[in-house]
Design a protein around this motif. Structure first.
Motif, PDB file in Angstrom:
ATOM      1  N   ALA A 104      -1.715   1.671  12.058  1.00 31.78           N
ATOM      2  CA  ALA A 104      -2.375   2.491  11.034  1.00 31.78           C
ATOM      3  C   ALA A 104      -1.385   2.878   9.943  1.00 31.78           C
ATOM      4  O   ALA A 104      -0.213   3.137  10.237  1.00 31.78           O
ATOM      5  N   PRO A 105      -1.847   2.935   8.696  1.00 32.54           N
ATOM      6  CA  PRO A 105      -0.940   3.285   7.595  1.00 32.54           C
ATOM      7  C   PRO A 105      -0.222   4.612   7.803  1.00 32.54           C
ATOM      8  O   PRO A 105       0.972   4.729   7.523  1.00 32.54           O
ATOM      9  N   GLU A 106      -0.931   5.604   8.302  1.00 29.58           N
ATOM     10  CA  GLU A 106      -0.298   6.912   8.472  1.00 29.58           C
ATOM     11  C   GLU A 106       0.797   6.883   9.540  1.00 29.58           C
ATOM     12  O   GLU A 106       1.806   7.592   9.431  1.00 29.58           O
ATOM     13  N   THR A 107       0.618   6.024  10.549  1.00 28.31           N
ATOM     14  CA  THR A 107       1.661   5.863  11.563  1.00 28.31           C
ATOM     15  C   THR A 107       2.913   5.245  10.958  1.00 28.31           C
ATOM     16  O   THR A 107       4.035   5.714  11.178  1.00 28.31           O
ATOM     17  N   VAL A 108       2.715   4.193  10.181  1.00 25.71           N
ATOM     18  CA  VAL A 108       3.848   3.511   9.535  1.00 25.71           C
ATOM     19  C   VAL A 108       4.597   4.475   8.624  1.00 25.71           C
ATOM     20  O   VAL A 108       5.830   4.560   8.660  1.00 25.71           O
ATOM     21  N   GLU A 109       3.863   5.217   7.813  1.00 26.51           N
ATOM     22  CA  GLU A 109       4.508   6.117   6.861  1.00 26.51           C
ATOM     23  C   GLU A 109       5.312   7.201   7.557  1.00 26.51           C
ATOM     24  O   GLU A 109       6.451   7.500   7.165  1.00 26.51           O
ATOM     25  N   ARG A 110       4.736   7.801   8.593  1.00 23.29           N
ATOM     26  CA  ARG A 110       5.454   8.879   9.272  1.00 23.29           C
ATOM     27  C   ARG A 110       6.686   8.350   9.994  1.00 23.29           C
ATOM     28  O   ARG A 110       7.755   8.975   9.968  1.00 23.29           O
ATOM     29  N   MET A 111       6.560   7.200  10.639  1.00 30.14           N
ATOM     30  CA  MET A 111       7.707   6.630  11.327  1.00 30.14           C
ATOM     31  C   MET A 111       8.804   6.236  10.355  1.00 30.14           C
ATOM     32  O   MET A 111       9.996   6.425  10.628  1.00 30.14           O
TER      33      MET A 111
END
Length: 252
Positions: A104-111
């Motif tokens: 998910a995009p939000e997972t990638v961004e936070r990581m």
């Protein structure tokens, strides 16, 4: 061990538990004043209290290092309070394992924010305040996942491989200022954060594949980080040290 870092000031990000907390404890036991960073104030308070009860010195820094401003707050704030900065351990991370269709995009961004960008901002801020006459040591926490991937780890493996690249490039840039930049690559070790991904069966399989015949501990990783932080590693820079019991370089 005691006194090896007497008079030094060290920042450990993500020091509220796990590898970060073990590293903060050990740095303090070696004589450093340790800046204990974590997002959660109660985690910071508990780690600071533990260090102080053992006779060490610690400064709590509760802030979010997922942004450039947050990382600068941690690094520059500690340097201002303690009067100097000698060591930065870029340990903070946020991890989710997702299969390819589920990324998910939000997972990638936070990581990326916490595990990749924060390393860059930590190096940048440390270079600003470390005294070239004394030099300094930056240790980035990578992972064996950057060397040997497992399923559902595209984002995590990519970030940790990137941390290794950051380490080598920063070592080249900052060597003239006497700042050494290294990384450690731990294999999976039991921590509060990894507990939900572990089972007895998985642990047994990993132990069977590890030449030293056991899982690593947070203390194993902390010892390696602290070695790289000391003058005992004064001619070591740009290196990635696997702390994994031999699992990534053997075929068992």
């Amino acid at each position: 061990m005691a006194g090896l870092l007497a008079g030094r000031v060290a920042l450990v990000t993500g020091a509220g538990n796990g590898i970060g907390r073990a590293t903060a404890r050990r740095l303090a036991a070696m004589g450093a004043i340790v800046g204990v960073n974590d997002l959660k104030q109660d985690f910071v308070d508990a780690a600071v209290a533990e260090i102080e009860q053992a006779g060490g010195r610690a400064i709590g820094i509760a802030c979010n290092v997922a942004s450039r401003d947050g990382m600068r707050q941690a690094v520059l704030g500690l340097a201002e309070q303690a009067g100097r900065l000698d060591i930065v351990v870029n340990n903070a991370a946020w991890v989710r394992y997702q299969a390819v269709p589920d990324i998910a995009p939000e997972t990638v961004e936070r990581m990326l924010d916490i595990g990749f960008k924060a390393v860059i901002w930590g190096i940048q801020a440390a270079a600003e305040v470390m005294d070239p006459a004394r030099g300094g040591s930056i240790v980035n926490v990578a992972s064996t996942a950057g060397l040997r991937a497992t399923p559902s780890s595209i984002v995590y493996s990519g970030i940790k491989a990137g941390v290794m690249g950051i380490t080598r490039a920063a070592a080249a840039d900052l060597g003239a200022r006497g700042i050494r930049v290294n990384a450690i690559a731990p294999s999976a070790v039991p921590t509060e954060g990894t507990a939900k991904h572990r089972t007895a069966e998985k642990d047994a399989k990993r132990i069977a594949r590890t030449p030293l015949g056991r899982l690593g501990t947070v203390e194993d990783i902390a010892k390696a980080i602290c070695f790289l932080a000391t003058d005992q590693a004064s001619f070591v820079t740009g290196q990635v040290l696997a702390v994994d019991g031999g699992i990534t370089t053997t075929n068992m």
